[in-house]
Write an enzyme that holds these catalytic residues in place. Structure first.
Site, PDB file in Angstrom:
ATOM      1  N   ASP A 187      11.897  33.535  11.809  1.00 17.66           N
ATOM      2  CA  ASP A 187      12.043  33.949  10.414  1.00 17.66           C
ATOM      3  C   ASP A 187      12.379  32.764   9.506  1.00 17.66           C
ATOM      4  O   ASP A 187      12.904  32.943   8.407  1.00 17.66           O
ATOM      5  CB  ASP A 187      13.075  35.078  10.274  1.00 17.66           C
ATOM      6  CG  ASP A 187      14.452  34.643  10.728  1.00 17.66           C
ATOM      7  OD1 ASP A 187      14.586  33.484  11.195  1.00 17.66           O
ATOM      8  OD2 ASP A 187      15.397  35.437  10.604  1.00 17.66           O
ATOM      9  N   ASP A 209       4.679   2.866   5.921  1.00 17.73           N
ATOM     10  CA  ASP A 209       3.891   3.508   4.850  1.00 17.73           C
ATOM     11  C   ASP A 209       4.625   4.793   4.513  1.00 17.73           C
ATOM     12  O   ASP A 209       4.622   5.748   5.301  1.00 17.73           O
ATOM     13  CB  ASP A 209       2.464   3.787   5.349  1.00 17.73           C
ATOM     14  CG  ASP A 209       1.564   4.373   4.250  1.00 17.73           C
ATOM     15  OD1 ASP A 209       2.093   4.843   3.228  1.00 17.73           O
ATOM     16  OD2 ASP A 209       0.332   4.379   4.453  1.00 17.73           O
ATOM     17  N   HIS A 260      -6.916   5.080  -3.380  1.00 15.22           N
ATOM     18  CA  HIS A 260      -7.273   6.467  -3.727  1.00 15.22           C
ATOM     19  C   HIS A 260      -6.517   6.829  -4.994  1.00 15.22           C
ATOM     20  O   HIS A 260      -5.527   6.181  -5.346  1.00 15.22           O
ATOM     21  CB  HIS A 260      -6.905   7.419  -2.578  1.00 15.22           C
ATOM     22  CG  HIS A 260      -5.498   7.210  -2.050  1.00 15.22           C
ATOM     23  ND1 HIS A 260      -4.389   7.762  -2.636  1.00 15.22           N
ATOM     24  CD2 HIS A 260      -5.038   6.463  -1.011  1.00 15.22           C
ATOM     25  CE1 HIS A 260      -3.312   7.383  -1.965  1.00 15.22           C
ATOM     26  NE2 HIS A 260      -3.662   6.585  -0.977  1.00 15.22           N
ATOM     27  N   HIS A 289      -3.187  11.950  -2.019  1.00 12.97           N
ATOM     28  CA  HIS A 289      -4.611  11.662  -2.236  1.00 12.97           C
ATOM     29  C   HIS A 289      -5.025  12.625  -3.346  1.00 12.97           C
ATOM     30  O   HIS A 289      -5.371  13.772  -3.104  1.00 12.97           O
ATOM     31  CB  HIS A 289      -5.428  11.895  -0.962  1.00 12.97           C
ATOM     32  CG  HIS A 289      -5.027  10.966   0.143  1.00 12.97           C
ATOM     33  ND1 HIS A 289      -5.306  11.194   1.463  1.00 12.97           N
ATOM     34  CD2 HIS A 289      -4.355   9.775   0.117  1.00 12.97           C
ATOM     35  CE1 HIS A 289      -4.837  10.193   2.194  1.00 12.97           C
ATOM     36  NE2 HIS A 289      -4.247   9.320   1.407  1.00 12.97           N
ATOM     37  N   GLU A 343      -4.409  -0.864  -1.489  1.00 13.23           N
ATOM     38  CA  GLU A 343      -3.815  -0.966  -0.164  1.00 13.23           C
ATOM     39  C   GLU A 343      -4.711  -1.584   0.899  1.00 13.23           C
ATOM     40  O   GLU A 343      -5.067  -0.944   1.884  1.00 13.23           O
ATOM     41  CB  GLU A 343      -3.355   0.417   0.299  1.00 13.23           C
ATOM     42  CG  GLU A 343      -4.398   1.528   0.194  1.00 13.23           C
ATOM     43  CD  GLU A 343      -3.859   2.861   0.738  1.00 13.23           C
ATOM     44  OE1 GLU A 343      -3.396   2.882   1.895  1.00 13.23           O
ATOM     45  OE2 GLU A 343      -3.902   3.865   0.000  1.00 13.23           O
ATOM     46  N   TYR A 374      -6.142  -5.021  10.894  1.00 13.73           N
ATOM     47  CA  TYR A 374      -5.633  -4.408  12.124  1.00 13.73           C
ATOM     48  C   TYR A 374      -6.393  -5.019  13.288  1.00 13.73           C
ATOM     49  O   TYR A 374      -7.601  -4.800  13.423  1.00 13.73           O
ATOM     50  CB  TYR A 374      -5.838  -2.881  12.082  1.00 13.73           C
ATOM     51  CG  TYR A 374      -5.376  -2.298  10.746  1.00 13.73           C
ATOM     52  CD1 TYR A 374      -4.051  -1.940  10.548  1.00 13.73           C
ATOM     53  CD2 TYR A 374      -6.277  -2.190   9.673  1.00 13.73           C
ATOM     54  CE1 TYR A 374      -3.616  -1.467   9.308  1.00 13.73           C
ATOM     55  CE2 TYR A 374      -5.858  -1.720   8.434  1.00 13.73           C
ATOM     56  CZ  TYR A 374      -4.535  -1.366   8.262  1.00 13.73           C
ATOM     57  OH  TYR A 374      -4.116  -0.919   7.040  1.00 13.73           O
ATOM     58  N   ARG A 428      -0.557  -3.919   6.391  1.00 20.63           N
ATOM     59  CA  ARG A 428      -1.085  -3.298   5.168  1.00 20.63           C
ATOM     60  C   ARG A 428      -0.059  -3.541   4.061  1.00 20.63           C
ATOM     61  O   ARG A 428       1.146  -3.550   4.328  1.00 20.63           O
ATOM     62  CB  ARG A 428      -1.328  -1.791   5.358  1.00 20.63           C
ATOM     63  CG  ARG A 428      -1.872  -1.088   4.120  1.00 20.63           C
ATOM     64  CD  ARG A 428      -2.495   0.291   4.400  1.00 20.63           C
ATOM     65  NE  ARG A 428      -1.543   1.260   4.924  1.00 20.63           N
ATOM     66  CZ  ARG A 428      -1.492   1.668   6.189  1.00 20.63           C
ATOM     67  NH1 ARG A 428      -2.337   1.179   7.070  1.00 20.63           N
ATOM     68  NH2 ARG A 428      -0.599   2.553   6.565  1.00 20.63           N
ATOM     69  N   GLU A 430       0.614  -2.036   0.202  1.00 19.73           N
ATOM     70  CA  GLU A 430       0.150  -0.964  -0.690  1.00 19.73           C
ATOM     71  C   GLU A 430       1.094  -0.807  -1.885  1.00 19.73           C
ATOM     72  O   GLU A 430       2.304  -0.668  -1.713  1.00 19.73           O
ATOM     73  CB  GLU A 430       0.107   0.367   0.082  1.00 19.73           C
ATOM     74  CG  GLU A 430      -0.254   1.570  -0.788  1.00 19.73           C
ATOM     75  CD  GLU A 430      -0.435   2.860   0.000  1.00 19.73           C
ATOM     76  OE1 GLU A 430       0.169   3.016   1.082  1.00 19.73           O
ATOM     77  OE2 GLU A 430      -1.186   3.722  -0.497  1.00 19.73           O
TER      78      GLU A 430
HETATM   79  N1  GLY Z   1      -0.043   7.240   3.061  1.00 18.18           N
HETATM   80  C1  GLY Z   1      -1.353   7.670   2.924  1.00 18.18           C
HETATM   81  C2  GLY Z   1      -2.182   6.644   2.340  1.00 18.18           C
HETATM   82  O1  GLY Z   1      -1.764   5.518   2.205  1.00 18.18           O
HETATM   83  O2  GLY Z   1      -3.271   6.897   1.931  1.00 18.18           O
HETATM   84 MN    MN Z   2       0.265   4.923   2.071  1.00 21.41          MN
HETATM   85 MN    MN Z   3      -2.264   5.359   0.088  1.00 21.56          MN
END
Ligand code: GLY
Ligand code: MN
Ligand code: MN
Length: 441
Positions: free
Chosen positions: A34, A255, A353, A360, A387, A391, A408, A410
């Site tokens: 529940d 991230d 994005h 997104h 971003e 890799y 990465r 971003e």
């Molecule tokens: N954290 C999802 C992206 O970077 O698109």
């Molecule tokens: Mn991200």
């Molecule tokens: Mn992103």
């Protein structure tokens, strides 16, 4: 006018005269037994209401001749017994005045009232296929059943979300303020996690630092599952088990971003667990940083969205050739390696994005009004991430010193009249800044 009333007015102005739009919010979802998942409103619904309670629906009636436009809210009725258990709810009267609707009614009157509201209107706008919990077919059948008495049902359907996507793509001043706050809190969380990191910690201990900083600044939740990836885990793009021990000499890729009042932050930083980059780590890091700088420089009004990715790819591919990650004898020139997508062995995702209420976010990336659907031109008010990454999985011919390194970087930006405003500058980014910040810990 509140931003919400202003947005509703903008929707109403785009609708066919006399037409009706219907938009429900998200349902509550059972987690187990529940227990329910923490409630999250529907992004479109919140965009037009600022109202975060479940069991709610917006109905907009466009002006026709003498009849002025109306914005109606259906929401949960006041209920003192429920409020003892579950807390405050507005109820229709307070919700109407607080959120600026013309009328408000209890949610359990929705089905009955919609029959009248949809009678003798020319068209219906709703989220085609996206809101199965609304009884739209039932309402329309009930209206058609009145046909003998001369009542007519809507003859045309329009997809409401396509109209809202275009609005959501261009952030208004209220949204930019909230996104700046989401970006600043997300940046503070990254800075905190970076400084708290020591070799030997578990990834989830670092994740806890992020969550602590999100929450203590008033963010309601992470905007998506946080990635805390040490060593080889950084090469798993959607890693989120976050349960490995961080070893001496490794990098940590985080991230993560918070959701603040409905808006997402989305930041990635990659840094050495012990506070000092090794030479190969530094080499690849500076390559990705140069790629990000080139991509950020491509964020300009009037320029195509695709130019951001193209800029990052060019810098990264050139670096891959210079460092021997890609073998010139096999892949040819820089333009060849770009043309054949040889770079995708080490860079397999896009460079960003749209960003907004959804991490997104909505909005088409191409100009669909043109036959060849070219990449869309950037406009002031668009919000997006930048971003790039690299890799390196072990493979024959790939220099071993780079194996298992995943990086990465971003940041979140808003397109301005002249370029880009970065919302996430509050966390160290270049090598010297990162090393100084971690050393001072
Ligand atoms: N954290 C999802 C992206 O970077 O698109
Ligand atoms: Mn991200
Ligand atoms: Mn992103």
């Amino acid at each position: 006018m509140t931003p919400y009333a202003d947005r509703r007015a903008r929707v109403l102005a785009q609708m066919q005269p006399g037409a009706v739009a219907v938009l429900g919010t998200a349902p509550e979802v059972t987690r187990n037994g529940d227990s329910e998942y923490a409630y999250r409103h529907d992004s479109y619904f919140y965009y037009l209401s600022g109202f975060a309670e479940p069991e709610s629906c917006i109905v907009l009636v466009a002006a026709l001749g003498e009849r002025t436009a109306r914005a109606i809210l259906f929401c949960r009725a006041k209920n003192p017994d429920h409020e003892i258990w579950d807390g405050f709810r507005y109820g229709p009267d307070a919700a109407r005045t607080t959120f600026g609707f013309d009328e408000a009614y209890p949610f359990d009157e929705l089905d009955a009232r919609m029959v009248g509201i949809l009678s003798n209107v020319p068209a219906l706008y709703y989220a085609l296929g996206a809101q199965p919990d609304l009884q739209v077919a039932g309402w329309l059948n009930a209206v058609r059943a009145l046909g003998r008495t001369g009542v007519t049902a809507p003859a045309t359907m329009h997809h409401l979300l396509a109209l809202l996507d275009e609005m959501r793509l261009l952030k208004d001043a209220h949204e930019v303020g909230l996104m700046a706050r989401a970006g600043a809190i997300s940046a503070a969380a990254h800075a905190r996690a970076m400084r708290a990191t020591r070799p030997g910690m578990l990834e989830y201990e670092i994740e806890a630092e992020l969550l602590y900083e999100f929450r203590r600044n008033g963010a309601q939740a992470p905007a998506y599952s946080s990635i805390v990836a040490s060593g080889p885990n950084a090469c798993v793009l959607h890693y989120n088990a976050n349960n490995r021990r961080v070893l001496e000499g490794e990098l940590v890729l985080i991230d993560a971003g918070c959701e603040f009042d409905g808006y997402a932050g989305d930041i990635t930083r990659t840094y050495p667990a012990n506070g000092r980059f090794t030479s190969p780590q530094r080499t690849l890091y500076e390559l990705v940083l140069r790629a990000q700088a080139a991509a950020l420089a491509a964020v300009k009004p009037g320029q195509p969205y695709s130019g951001i990715h193209d800029a990052a790819v060019r810098v990264l591919t050139e670096g891959m050739l210079d460092l021997g990650l890609l073998d010139k004898r096999k892949v040819g020139t820089l333009d060849d390696a770009i043309g054949t997508r040889a770079f995708a062995q080490f860079y397999m995702h896009g460079t960003g994005h749209w960003l907004g209420m959804d991490v997104h976010d909505v909005g088409v990336y191409r100009d669909v009004s043109q036959a060849d659907k070219p990449s869309r031109a950037l406009q002031p008010g668009m919000a997006l991430t930048v971003e790039p990454g690299i890799y390196v999985r072990p493979a024959e011919g790939v220099p071993e010193q780079y194996w298992h390194i995943g990086i990465r970087i971003e940041d979140d930006v808003i397109v301005t009249d002249t370029g880009a405003r970065i919302l996430t500058n509050g966390v160290p980014k270049d090598v010297a800044e990162i090393e100084a910040w971690m050393k001072a810990a």
